[in-house]
Structure formats: C-alpha cells, structure tokens
Design a protein around this motif. Structure first.
Motif, PDB file in Angstrom:
ATOM      1  N   LEU A 173      16.615  -0.120  47.528  1.00  0.00           N
ATOM      2  CA  LEU A 173      16.117  -0.693  46.281  1.00  0.00           C
ATOM      3  C   LEU A 173      15.791   0.391  45.268  1.00  0.00           C
ATOM      4  O   LEU A 173      15.383   1.502  45.618  1.00  0.00           O
ATOM      5  N   ARG A 174      15.935   0.062  43.991  1.00  0.00           N
ATOM      6  CA  ARG A 174      15.584   0.969  42.895  1.00  0.00           C
ATOM      7  C   ARG A 174      14.258   0.488  42.300  1.00  0.00           C
ATOM      8  O   ARG A 174      14.230  -0.225  41.296  1.00  0.00           O
ATOM      9  N   LEU A 175      13.159   0.913  42.922  1.00  0.00           N
ATOM     10  CA  LEU A 175      11.830   0.489  42.487  1.00  0.00           C
ATOM     11  C   LEU A 175      11.007   1.696  42.076  1.00  0.00           C
ATOM     12  O   LEU A 175      11.203   2.802  42.580  1.00  0.00           O
ATOM     13  N   ASP A 176      10.071   1.477  41.160  1.00  0.00           N
ATOM     14  CA  ASP A 176       9.086   2.513  40.868  1.00  0.00           C
ATOM     15  C   ASP A 176       7.963   2.414  41.899  1.00  0.00           C
ATOM     16  O   ASP A 176       8.005   1.598  42.817  1.00  0.00           O
ATOM     17  N   GLU A 177       6.930   3.244  41.746  1.00  0.00           N
ATOM     18  CA  GLU A 177       5.865   3.265  42.753  1.00  0.00           C
ATOM     19  C   GLU A 177       5.178   1.911  42.872  1.00  0.00           C
ATOM     20  O   GLU A 177       4.864   1.456  43.977  1.00  0.00           O
ATOM     21  N   ARG A 181       5.053  -0.277  46.241  1.00  0.00           N
ATOM     22  CA  ARG A 181       3.744  -0.632  46.796  1.00  0.00           C
ATOM     23  C   ARG A 181       3.686  -2.133  47.086  1.00  0.00           C
ATOM     24  O   ARG A 181       3.170  -2.555  48.125  1.00  0.00           O
ATOM     25  N   GLU A 182       4.226  -2.917  46.195  1.00  0.00           N
ATOM     26  CA  GLU A 182       4.259  -4.362  46.409  1.00  0.00           C
ATOM     27  C   GLU A 182       5.193  -4.716  47.564  1.00  0.00           C
ATOM     28  O   GLU A 182       4.899  -5.620  48.362  1.00  0.00           O
ATOM     29  N   MET A 183       6.295  -3.996  47.685  1.00  0.00           N
ATOM     30  CA  MET A 183       7.277  -4.287  48.726  1.00  0.00           C
ATOM     31  C   MET A 183       6.731  -4.026  50.122  1.00  0.00           C
ATOM     32  O   MET A 183       6.915  -4.838  51.037  1.00  0.00           O
ATOM     33  N   VAL A 184       6.053  -2.890  50.321  1.00  0.00           N
ATOM     34  CA  VAL A 184       5.633  -2.504  51.676  1.00  0.00           C
ATOM     35  C   VAL A 184       4.213  -2.958  51.996  1.00  0.00           C
ATOM     36  O   VAL A 184       3.763  -2.786  53.132  1.00  0.00           O
ATOM     37  N   GLY A 185       3.507  -3.531  51.034  1.00  0.00           N
ATOM     38  CA  GLY A 185       2.144  -3.967  51.283  1.00  0.00           C
ATOM     39  C   GLY A 185       2.075  -4.948  52.440  1.00  0.00           C
ATOM     40  O   GLY A 185       2.785  -5.943  52.477  1.00  0.00           O
ATOM     41  N   GLY A 186       1.236  -4.638  53.417  1.00  0.00           N
ATOM     42  CA  GLY A 186       1.087  -5.505  54.578  1.00  0.00           C
ATOM     43  C   GLY A 186       2.053  -5.218  55.706  1.00  0.00           C
ATOM     44  O   GLY A 186       1.840  -5.678  56.830  1.00  0.00           O
ATOM     45  N   MET A 187       3.124  -4.454  55.428  1.00  0.00           N
ATOM     46  CA  MET A 187       4.092  -4.149  56.483  1.00  0.00           C
ATOM     47  C   MET A 187       3.583  -3.047  57.414  1.00  0.00           C
ATOM     48  O   MET A 187       3.870  -3.054  58.603  1.00  0.00           O
ATOM     49  N   VAL A 188       2.851  -2.097  56.835  1.00  0.00           N
ATOM     50  CA  VAL A 188       2.347  -0.949  57.593  1.00  0.00           C
ATOM     51  C   VAL A 188       0.910  -0.686  57.160  1.00  0.00           C
ATOM     52  O   VAL A 188       0.401  -1.317  56.234  1.00  0.00           O
ATOM     53  N   ASP A 189       0.250   0.267  57.824  1.00  0.00           N
ATOM     54  CA  ASP A 189      -1.109   0.594  57.438  1.00  0.00           C
ATOM     55  C   ASP A 189      -1.126   1.264  56.071  1.00  0.00           C
ATOM     56  O   ASP A 189      -0.097   1.728  55.569  1.00  0.00           O
ATOM     57  N   ALA A 190      -2.302   1.340  55.469  1.00  0.00           N
ATOM     58  CA  ALA A 190      -2.426   1.795  54.083  1.00  0.00           C
ATOM     59  C   ALA A 190      -1.936   3.223  53.898  1.00  0.00           C
ATOM     60  O   ALA A 190      -1.261   3.537  52.909  1.00  0.00           O
ATOM     61  N   ALA A 191      -2.268   4.116  54.839  1.00  0.00           N
ATOM     62  CA  ALA A 191      -1.857   5.516  54.699  1.00  0.00           C
ATOM     63  C   ALA A 191      -0.337   5.648  54.770  1.00  0.00           C
ATOM     64  O   ALA A 191       0.271   6.374  53.967  1.00  0.00           O
ATOM     65  N   THR A 192       0.276   4.938  55.718  1.00  0.00           N
ATOM     66  CA  THR A 192       1.731   4.981  55.830  1.00  0.00           C
ATOM     67  C   THR A 192       2.386   4.360  54.611  1.00  0.00           C
ATOM     68  O   THR A 192       3.409   4.845  54.121  1.00  0.00           O
ATOM     69  N   VAL A 197       5.623   4.773  49.676  1.00  0.00           N
ATOM     70  CA  VAL A 197       5.690   4.553  48.233  1.00  0.00           C
ATOM     71  C   VAL A 197       6.095   5.830  47.517  1.00  0.00           C
ATOM     72  O   VAL A 197       7.028   5.842  46.689  1.00  0.00           O
ATOM     73  N   THR A 198       5.417   6.920  47.829  1.00  0.00           N
ATOM     74  CA  THR A 198       5.705   8.192  47.148  1.00  0.00           C
ATOM     75  C   THR A 198       7.116   8.677  47.469  1.00  0.00           C
ATOM     76  O   THR A 198       7.889   9.044  46.574  1.00  0.00           O
ATOM     77  N   GLN A 199       7.457   8.647  48.748  1.00  0.00           N
ATOM     78  CA  GLN A 199       8.761   9.146  49.171  1.00  0.00           C
ATOM     79  C   GLN A 199       9.890   8.285  48.629  1.00  0.00           C
ATOM     80  O   GLN A 199      10.905   8.798  48.125  1.00  0.00           O
ATOM     81  N   ALA A 200       9.729   6.976  48.713  1.00  0.00           N
ATOM     82  CA  ALA A 200      10.790   6.077  48.282  1.00  0.00           C
ATOM     83  C   ALA A 200      11.019   6.150  46.778  1.00  0.00           C
ATOM     84  O   ALA A 200      12.165   6.108  46.314  1.00  0.00           O
ATOM     85  N   ALA A 201       9.942   6.244  46.001  1.00  0.00           N
ATOM     86  CA  ALA A 201      10.090   6.337  44.552  1.00  0.00           C
ATOM     87  C   ALA A 201      10.839   7.612  44.173  1.00  0.00           C
ATOM     88  O   ALA A 201      11.704   7.606  43.282  1.00  0.00           O
ATOM     89  N   GLN A 202      10.514   8.722  44.834  1.00  0.00           N
ATOM     90  CA  GLN A 202      11.212   9.983  44.568  1.00  0.00           C
ATOM     91  C   GLN A 202      12.692   9.874  44.951  1.00  0.00           C
ATOM     92  O   GLN A 202      13.571  10.333  44.225  1.00  0.00           O
ATOM     93  N   MET A 203      12.954   9.243  46.102  1.00  0.00           N
ATOM     94  CA  MET A 203      14.340   9.088  46.548  1.00  0.00           C
ATOM     95  C   MET A 203      15.121   8.183  45.612  1.00  0.00           C
ATOM     96  O   MET A 203      16.307   8.416  45.355  1.00  0.00           O
ATOM     97  N   THR A 204      14.465   7.144  45.100  1.00  0.00           N
ATOM     98  CA  THR A 204      15.135   6.242  44.168  1.00  0.00           C
ATOM     99  C   THR A 204      15.654   7.012  42.962  1.00  0.00           C
ATOM    100  O   THR A 204      16.812   6.867  42.558  1.00  0.00           O
ATOM    101  N   ASP A 205      14.789   7.838  42.370  1.00  0.00           N
ATOM    102  CA  ASP A 205      15.193   8.629  41.203  1.00  0.00           C
ATOM    103  C   ASP A 205      16.332   9.579  41.556  1.00  0.00           C
ATOM    104  O   ASP A 205      17.306   9.710  40.806  1.00  0.00           O
ATOM    105  N   MET A 206      16.216  10.244  42.708  1.00  0.00           N
ATOM    106  CA  MET A 206      17.228  11.217  43.110  1.00  0.00           C
ATOM    107  C   MET A 206      18.571  10.542  43.358  1.00  0.00           C
ATOM    108  O   MET A 206      19.620  11.013  42.893  1.00  0.00           O
ATOM    109  N   LEU A 207      18.552   9.413  44.058  1.00  0.00           N
ATOM    110  CA  LEU A 207      19.797   8.723  44.374  1.00  0.00           C
ATOM    111  C   LEU A 207      20.481   8.206  43.115  1.00  0.00           C
ATOM    112  O   LEU A 207      21.712   8.290  42.984  1.00  0.00           O
ATOM    113  N   GLU A 208      19.694   7.688  42.190  1.00  0.00           N
ATOM    114  CA  GLU A 208      20.295   7.164  40.970  1.00  0.00           C
ATOM    115  C   GLU A 208      20.901   8.306  40.136  1.00  0.00           C
ATOM    116  O   GLU A 208      21.963   8.129  39.532  1.00  0.00           O
TER     117      GLU A 208
END
Length: 304
Positions: A173-177, A181-192, A197-208
C-alpha cells in the motif's frame, strides 16, 4: 497523499475506482483450483495467488502450464492455520529457524512466526517458494502475503526485496504514517505498530520513487458473514470502494467434502465462488463504474 501515479500510467483518471479482484489461497485445496479455473473463464475475477507449500499447489501449477494467460501470483505462505490439514516450509526442516511448530509444520498464526522466526530463514523460504513455483511452470505476476504475516518490521524488507528481485509486483500500500497507523492498529502491540508505521511509510516513499506500482486500498470479503447474503454484501463492498487501486480479496472454492473437512468457513468460500460466477454481478460492476485490472498490468510497469 497525491493521486496514485499508476492510475494515469494505466490510462485512468485520478479519481477513478479501480479494483484488482483477487482470488486468495489458490492451491490450498483442490476446491480452490476448480473454482479459480471456472471463474477465470467467466472473467469477472482478474487474478489469483498460489500457496506453493500446500499439497495441491502441484495441481495449480499444472493449471498454470495449461493456461499461461491466467494472471497468477505467489501467496507467500508462512502459516498453516487449519486443525488437521497442515503444511510446512519448503526450504528447511530445522526447528532453529523458528519456522516450525511442535508438529513440524508452519505455525497456525502469524504472531508466533513474527516472534520466533529468523528473518534470514524467512527470506530464504520466500525465495524458495518463488523458485519452486517457477520451476513447476508458473509464470508469476505478483507476490502477496498469506494472513499478513510478512507485515512486520522483521520481514517486510525481505518480502519486498524478494518480490522485486524476481520482477513481481508486490502487494504494498502507498500510505502515509497516518494511513499506516490506521491500517495496523489492533493487529500488533503499540510499540511494534509504531515500528511498522515508520518503516512502512519510508518504504512507501522509496518504492514510489523507484517506480514500483503500489496500491491505495485493500479489502477482503469477510469469511464470517452470512453466506446467503454474499451477493448483496459484495455489491455493498464495490459501492464503498474509494478512488484509486484496491486489492479486492475473495476466497473462492467449490463445495466439496474436502473443503468442508478442512475449514469451518467453507460456506463463505463457496459463496464467493457462486457470487463471482453471476452475470448480474458483472452488470452491476459495469453500472457502478468500477474498473477491473489484474496484476499483469502492474507488473508491466515494474522497472527493469
């Protein structure tokens, strides 16, 4: 976020609603292959993905050899969820990798894999699944993930590197932070979740920036709803699609004794199969203006 640049590259406007109608779990059992075969001929679905570690994946590969026009990907599999019908990794039998449960199969849920599996072992397993599929005669167009297991800081980079390295369009997915955050909320613990969120947002920008085609939304027909209302629920789901490219998941399977023995959600899987055979669903899609593409269209945009 700005509109998805892939839309214009494929000849769509920025506000069009585009769906990849994707059959998950092809090759999990015989009923899934028979369903995909019929649905591909009818032509409402646009692609599917094969679970290579599963016993029936050889039949899926035979189908792919006989139907090279079929748009099939690799449903990268690290879990084996059913009670009495199990499978395990193709790359190893070593418990030290963290890929095996006490029965010698994949774990039934994503969380133990994410907790215990070695990232290098996961990458090796994903690589073998792609190579095994290709050796069997599948020409995959894309890669996605069974039960979302690779959506974790330990594994997401390996998933993307493996898919892109083989020229496969990744389900990403091409999402911002805020979106992640909305996508993974409830799937894993808060720290994970924050790591993701941080890693995926950075990867989204890089991949695009690399020109990798990305998705705007993902939606799956629920497997715990009333199967008698599947057609109406499917209509409502298409009505609710947002502008952009949506990975739209169904789990189609024919009603067989094997399917009923494997999974308690067999009725919803069969309802997906029955629903996407219907000509009135094709007409409804045309009336709503939803455009349908497969992953082969996205693979054509992958950088070489």
């Amino acid at each position: 976020m700005r509109p998805n640049p892939v839309l214009n590259k494929l000849g769509f406007s920025d506000d069009e609603r585009v769906a990849i109608i994707h059959v998950d779990d092809v090759g999990m059992c015989q009923a899934s292959i028979a369903a995909f075969s019929e649905l591909w001929e009818v032509g409402i679905i646009s692609c599917g993905a094969v679970m290579v570690p599963c016993p029936w994946s050889l039949e899926a590969a035979k189908y792919a050899r006989l139907h090279p026009e079929a748009d099939l990907g690799i449903h990268m599999t690290l879990t084996s969820e059913w009670e009495t019908y199990r499978w395990g990794p193709l790359s190893t039998r070593d418990p030290a990798t963290g890929l095996l449960d006490e029965e010698g199969c994949f774990y039934r849920r994503s969380e133990p894999v994410q907790e215990k599996a070695d990232p290098a072992a996961v990458q090796a397993e994903l690589e073998v699944q792609i190579l095994r599929a290709k050796a069997a005669g599948i020409h995959p167009t894309h890669a996605d993930t069974h039960m979302g297991t690779v959506v974790h800081p330990k594994f997401i980079q390996a998933y993307l590197q493996t898919a892109i390295g083989h020229g496969l369009s990744p389900m990403m997915l091409r999402l911002d932070e805020a979106g992640w955050r909305e996508m993974v909320g409830g799937m894993v613990d808060a720290a994970t979740a924050e790591q993701i969120v941080t890693q995926a947002a950075q990867m989204t920008d890089m991949l695009e920036e690399m020109g990798i085609p990305l998705l705007d939304n993902i939606y799956g027909m629920p497997l715990d709803s009333d199967p008698a209302l599947r057609f109406e629920h499917t209509q409502a789901a298409f009505d609710a699609l947002q502008p952009g490219i949506t990975h739209f998941i169904i789990h189609a399977a024919k009603d067989t004794p094997e399917l009923r023995a494997i999974t308690p959600d067999w009725a919803c899987r069969n309802a997906d199969y029955q629903t996407f055979l219907r000509e009135d669903l094709r007409i409804y899609l045309q009336q709503t203006g939803v455009q349908v593409i497969g992953y082969r269209a996205l693979q054509s945009l992958m950088p070489h």
